[in-house]
Enzyme design. Structure first.
Site, PDB file in Angstrom:
ATOM      1  CE  LYS A 176     -43.060 -16.848  -6.628  1.00  0.00           C
ATOM      2  NZ  LYS A 176     -44.281 -16.622  -5.509  1.00  0.00           N
TER       3      LYS A 176
ATOM      4  CE1 TYR B  42     -44.141 -17.264 -10.047  1.00  0.00           C
ATOM      5  CE2 TYR B  42     -42.001 -18.373 -10.596  1.00  0.00           C
ATOM      6  CZ  TYR B  42     -43.341 -18.352  -9.868  1.00  0.00           C
ATOM      7  OH  TYR B  42     -43.770 -19.337  -8.806  1.00  0.00           O
TER       8      TYR B  42
ATOM      9  CB  VAL C 296     -53.470  -9.896  -0.867  1.00  0.00           C
ATOM     10  CG1 VAL C 296     -52.284  -9.597   0.170  1.00  0.00           C
ATOM     11  CG2 VAL C 296     -54.234 -11.001  -0.365  1.00  0.00           C
TER      12      VAL C 296
ATOM     13  CG  MET D 248     -49.267 -25.161  -3.985  1.00  0.00           C
ATOM     14  SD  MET D 248     -47.757 -24.003  -3.839  1.00  0.00           S
ATOM     15  CE  MET D 248     -46.963 -24.731  -5.315  1.00  0.00           C
TER      16      MET D 248
ATOM     17  CG  ASP E  71     -57.816 -16.699  -4.111  1.00  0.00           C
ATOM     18  OD1 ASP E  71     -57.160 -17.461  -4.109  1.00  0.00           O
ATOM     19  OD2 ASP E  71     -57.886 -16.057  -5.256  1.00  0.00           O
TER      20      ASP E  71
END
Ligand SMILES: NC(=O)c1ccc[n+]([C@@H]2O[C@H](COP(=O)([O-])OP(=O)(O)OC[C@H]3O[C@@H](n4cnc5c(N)ncnc54)[C@H](O)[C@@H]3O)[C@@H](O)[C@H]2O)c1
Length: 238
Positions: free
Chosen positions: A143, A139, A51, A13, A32
């Site tokens: 989210k 996961y 990050v 993405m 990245d």
């Protein structure tokens, strides 16, 4: 010069988002873990970086004059695993990459955005946060936290004209999708039999579907939208 930061810029993405934003005339800075991005353009600056490294992120942000927006397309997946078999290390890693990274980036960019009295932050979460699949508990929890964090920032930063929104993609055709299948599963079969069939519109989401929504939410056309979650999921959340 106003720049949009994209984290996870070398991912499925992330790359589509970078290209779409550059094509629409914006300057983009991508970060990245990957050594390189396959996309290059005079208005695209790429840096290999982690990050989760606060200092590295601060240095990355400090070199930009004005940060108009941030798109967090960073993330890691989980293969379907019974909860009792999920290790503490894995749980912590998912929470770090999918949630802590958003906090680290926000800390670094918000002072610049407050000074400019404008800015937009977009966090890519997942429709699984509201329409779970079995075995993806770490996961999915990450989210859900990403969405709550976006809403918390939206109310905190609204007085500074900083908008914060979430995108919930449905199953998207990137290398990550196969990682959600159970270990040892046939990925192409899982894509067709599990993922495509779970989408009412009958197809996988493309990285471009996500990139188009990102472009809209970053634009002035979305200037009244904050604290919202846009489902780009072909109806998977229904
Ligand atoms: N693909 C799907 O089906 C799907 C569905 C819903 C949500 N999402 C979410 O969309 C986002 C983008 O996913 P994608 O499909 O493009 O996955 P992807 O694996 O192609 O891209 C993720 C990128 O994040 C980078 N990354 C990971 N940890 C990092 C770190 N510490 N520092 C810097 N970069 C790091 C990876 O190197 C990778 O390039 C993720 O948040 C993902 O959870 C994906």
């Amino acid at each position: 010069m106003e720049t949009v930061i994209v984290t996870g810029a070398a991912g499925g993405m992330g790359q589509a988002i970078v290209k779409t934003l550059v094509d629409s005339g914006l300057h983009v800075a991508g970060i990245d873990l990957a050594e390189q991005s396959s996309f290059s353009h005079p208005h695209f600056f790429y840096e290999q970086g982690n990050v989760l490294d606060e200092e590295q992120v601060q240095t990355f942000v400090d070199q930009l004059d004005e940060v108009r927006g941030v798109v967090n397309a960073i993330g890691i997946a989980q293969s379907a695993t019974p909860v009792e078999e999920v290790s503490m290390d894995f749980w912590n890693k998912v929470m770090d990459v999918n949630v802590k990274s958003l906090f680290i980036m926000a800390k670094a960019v918000v002072p610049k955005m407050k000074q400019a009295q404008k800015g937009t932050i977009l966090n890519i979460a997942s429709i699984s946060a509201v329409r779970p699949r079995p075995g993806l508990q770490a996961y999915i929890a990450s989210k859900g936290a990403a969405e709550s964090f976006s809403r918390a920032l939206a109310i905190e930063l609204a007085p500074f004209q900083i908008r914060v929104n979430t995108i919930h993609p449905g199953p998207a055709d990137t290398q990550m999708l196969g990682q959600f299948a159970a270990e040892g599963a046939n990925i192409e079969e899982a894509k067709q039999q599990i993922f495509v069939q779970s989408v009412p519109l009958g197809r996988l989401i493309t990285p471009e579907d996500i990139a188009n929504s990102v472009r809209f939410l970053l634009s002035d056309e979305a200037s009244a939208i904050t604290g919202a979650t846009l489902h780009v999921d072909g109806g998977r959340g229904l």
